[in-house]
Design a protein around this motif. Structure first.
Motif, PDB file in Angstrom:
ATOM      1  N   LEU A 156       0.833  -1.199   0.000  1.00  0.00           N
ATOM      2  CA  LEU A 156       0.000   0.000   0.000  1.00  0.00           C
ATOM      3  C   LEU A 156       0.869   1.251   0.000  1.00  0.00           C
ATOM      4  N   VAL A 157       1.897   1.270   0.820  1.00  0.00           N
ATOM      5  CA  VAL A 157       2.803   2.421   0.877  1.00  0.00           C
ATOM      6  C   VAL A 157       3.479   2.621  -0.471  1.00  0.00           C
ATOM      7  N   GLN A 158       3.906   1.526  -1.097  1.00  0.00           N
ATOM      8  CA  GLN A 158       4.573   1.635  -2.394  1.00  0.00           C
ATOM      9  C   GLN A 158       3.631   2.185  -3.454  1.00  0.00           C
ATOM     10  N   ARG A 159       2.362   1.772  -3.437  1.00  0.00           N
ATOM     11  CA  ARG A 159       1.385   2.293  -4.396  1.00  0.00           C
ATOM     12  C   ARG A 159       1.190   3.793  -4.209  1.00  0.00           C
ATOM     13  N   LEU A 160       1.085   4.213  -2.963  1.00  0.00           N
ATOM     14  CA  LEU A 160       0.888   5.633  -2.688  1.00  0.00           C
ATOM     15  C   LEU A 160       2.123   6.438  -3.069  1.00  0.00           C
ATOM     16  N   ARG A 161       3.291   5.908  -2.742  1.00  0.00           N
ATOM     17  CA  ARG A 161       4.525   6.629  -3.071  1.00  0.00           C
ATOM     18  C   ARG A 161       4.694   6.738  -4.582  1.00  0.00           C
ATOM     19  N   ALA A 162       4.374   5.684  -5.307  1.00  0.00           N
ATOM     20  CA  ALA A 162       4.494   5.705  -6.767  1.00  0.00           C
ATOM     21  C   ALA A 162       3.548   6.722  -7.388  1.00  0.00           C
ATOM     22  N   ALA A 163       2.435   7.010  -6.689  1.00  0.00           N
ATOM     23  CA  ALA A 163       1.459   7.987  -7.185  1.00  0.00           C
ATOM     24  C   ALA A 163       1.849   9.414  -6.812  1.00  0.00           C
TER      25      ALA A 163
END
Length: 258
Positions: free
Chosen positions: A10-17
């Motif tokens: 989840l953190v990686q998805r948010l950071r990528a966005a």
């Protein structure tokens, strides 16, 4: 229960966005979602640029949870300085107006901080009026309309404190704002005209008609706008000064009548 691997994803998805505070946002999303399906809907909205506060339906402001609806301006942490100045200048039982109230965050937080206030709030944006009306039910009277025109005539000359978090971004700088401020709130909530002070000028020009003797007008401005904003208040017949908070990078101009 979410595993550490799920949290990392989840953190990686948010950071990528492009979410700068991905870890903190992940915690808020996890705490706000009722189940996995709702969490996925929330994350999908957030990664497309919808403000986190619009996704979860609330914003944290000075320790108070403020309901926020889609399209309504999200209260900023910087504005906690405006609240702090207002709390310091407001006495129990005074008549206070939250002008350009948006979600009603300032009025709600003032109610929590200073006892027995007689509170009114107003905004021109219908979505904001609806949001603030629900949030401030039983706390403040919420009015729809353009600045002081929204207020009941019987308040004229009686208001002790006007807190006006007016739009103050210069028009040319609006396209440079973060995506959430450009695409998910109405331009009228951020656009302050050519130099960012057009709305403040209108507020200041009318303030003396509404303030009680010794009444105070408070408004947030950018640091580079302070000299011009002080001149605006002084030209309108108010005694002006500035209160600044370096940590929050926040400036508040204060005008006093009488």
């Amino acid at each position: 229960m979410t595993s550490s691997a799920d949290l990392d994803t989840l953190v990686q998805r948010l950071r990528a966005a492009g979410c700068v505070f991905a870890e903190e946002e992940a915690d808020v999303l996890l705490a706000s979602a009722g189940d996995g399906a709702e969490l996925e809907r929330m994350v999908a909205a957030r990664v497309t640029g919808v403000p986190l506060e619009h996704v979860v339906g609330w914003a944290s402001f000075a320790g108070v949870r403020v309901p926020v609806r889609p399209g309504v301006f999200v209260p900023r942490r910087r504005t906690e300085h405006l609240l702090a100045v207002a709390v310091g200048l407001t006495r129990p039982g005074e008549l206070v107006v939250d002008l350009c109230c948006g979600s009603g965050a300032i009025a709600l937080a003032l109610h929590a901080a200073v006892p027995d206030l007689r509170l009114h709030a107003s905004d021109l944006q219908p979505e904001a009026v609806a949001c603030a009306s629900d949030t401030l039910a039983g706390i403040a009277a919420v009015h729809a309309g353009d600045l002081f025109d929204a207020l009941p005539a019987e308040l004229r000359g009686r208001v002790d404190v006007v807190v006006a978090n007016v739009p103050y971004v210069p028009t040319a700088a609006v396209p440079l704002l973060p995506r959430d401020a450009r695409e998910h709130v109405a331009p009228m909530t951020v656009d302050g005209g050519a130099d960012g002070l057009a709305v403040l000028r209108r507020v200041a020009a009318e303030a003396r008609n509404w303030l009680a003797p010794g009444g105070r007008l408070l408004s947030e401005v950018a640091e580079d706008q302070v000299p011009a904003a002080l001149t605006v208040l002084e030209t309108s017949g108010l005694r002006a000064r500035v209160c600044q908070d370096e940590e929050l990078d926040a400036s508040v101009v204060v005008g006093r009548s009488g």
